[in-house]
Design a protein around this motif. Sequence first.
Motif, short mmCIF file in Angstrom:
data_model
loop_
_atom_site.label_atom_id
_atom_site.label_comp_id
_atom_site.label_asym_id
_atom_site.label_seq_id
_atom_site.Cartn_x
_atom_site.Cartn_y
_atom_site.Cartn_z
N CYS A 155 5.78 -3.64 -38.32
CA CYS A 155 5.46 -4.58 -39.39
C CYS A 155 5.37 -3.82 -40.72
O CYS A 155 4.60 -2.86 -40.84
N CYS A 158 1.81 -4.20 -42.88
CA CYS A 158 0.62 -3.39 -42.55
C CYS A 158 1.02 -1.99 -42.07
O CYS A 158 0.17 -1.22 -41.63
N CYS A 212 -3.68 -8.36 -39.95
CA CYS A 212 -2.52 -8.56 -40.83
C CYS A 212 -1.97 -9.96 -40.56
O CYS A 212 -1.71 -10.30 -39.40
N CYS A 215 1.88 -10.04 -38.79
CA CYS A 215 2.12 -9.70 -37.38
C CYS A 215 0.95 -10.13 -36.49
O CYS A 215 0.99 -9.90 -35.28
ZN LIG Z 1 1.36 -6.45 -39.86
#
Ligand SMILES: [Zn+2]
Length: 376
Positions: A155, A158, A212, A215
């Motif tokens: 991701c 993050c 996050c 995700c």
């Molecule tokens: Zn993330």
Amino acid sequence: MIVLAKKDYYEILGVSRDASTDDVKKAYKELVKKWHPDLHPDNKSEAEQKFKEIHEAYEVLSDPQKRTQYDRFGYVGQPQENVYGTQQGNPFNQQDLFGGFEDIFSVFFGQGRTAEENQTRNIRGEDIYVTVQIETKDVLYGTEKEVEYTRYETCQTCHGTGAKDGNAFKTCPKCHGTGVVRVQQRTFFGVMSTQTTCDMCGGSGKIITEKCPVCGGRGRVTAKKKIKVRIPAGVEDGGRLRISNGGHAGENAGPYGDLFVILRVKEIPGIKREGRDAYSEVTIDFAQATLGTEIEIDGLEGKETLSIPAGTQPNTILKLRGKGFPYPNGGARGDHIVKVNVLIPKRISKEQEELLRKYADLAHTGVNEKKHGFFR
Ligand SMILES: [Zn+2]
Ligand SMILES: [Zn+2]
């Protein structure tokens, strides 16, 4: 990208093809002792690779069902019919391998991974297996194929941490950021204190305070991938190409697994491949065999002209030199080997019969007379 020949599991374990399951187990135990990565600090990665291979070979050869499949097809797993199918649940995914590693560690060294190792361990992503169908002519010159598949990617929001903006963490209250906890156990020898991974933070020492949103805290997201894969000349059916880091992203910003492209080569009917050589058969009639001729046969690149010399005998082997397959590492192409069958016609016309009788009369008064007499 690395070209992998079909792996020979028997060779890896150093056992014969008819080795019993016990022999396989014995060989495996010897080899894991020998190749344990901890015993090879100077070339650890090579030892790990070797260790993995040994484990993979053992997984297959110790399981009668997998072994039968491997013996028949040269690989294990179900390559899907659909050309761009992603193989999930393949027998060698990373999770299984780690499970196997732990087992081996505890069997030979009486312990699992230490808590310290656990803390620094970021789990590598799983490998992905994709099947690609190619034509025989692609094997001759190589080709490029577009491969589409879905995988997990780290991701970006993050950076794989799973925390909002990559920094919404607090120190784990259970292990105080160390990632490990001490457990006291009462045993036969007294009270033993052992270190284990902190179950609250999973060994990271940190707890996500806000996940996050992209995700959902997992650190990775699904993404569609479309890549061009260069398929070199000479590959074989069932052969594999490995694309490093083409697999799934690991959890917690762990490294990517690999992508394996399994090649299925569409055969040309009537032509078999054996290493570099192609094999086929052709049938001519006895007049063609006696007089010699030129005929057209199916070759790897379409029609080929085959010269039949006069006086060709049944089951004669003729070669079209350089019309076979190439090797992946270059070099000359093999041959196309043709077995010539000679047909005796079951029915002939009146005119053909008359001519043949004339031929027979001539043959009997000529060089064949002696032979004819011998059988009388
Ligand atoms: Zn993330
Ligand atoms: Zn903790």
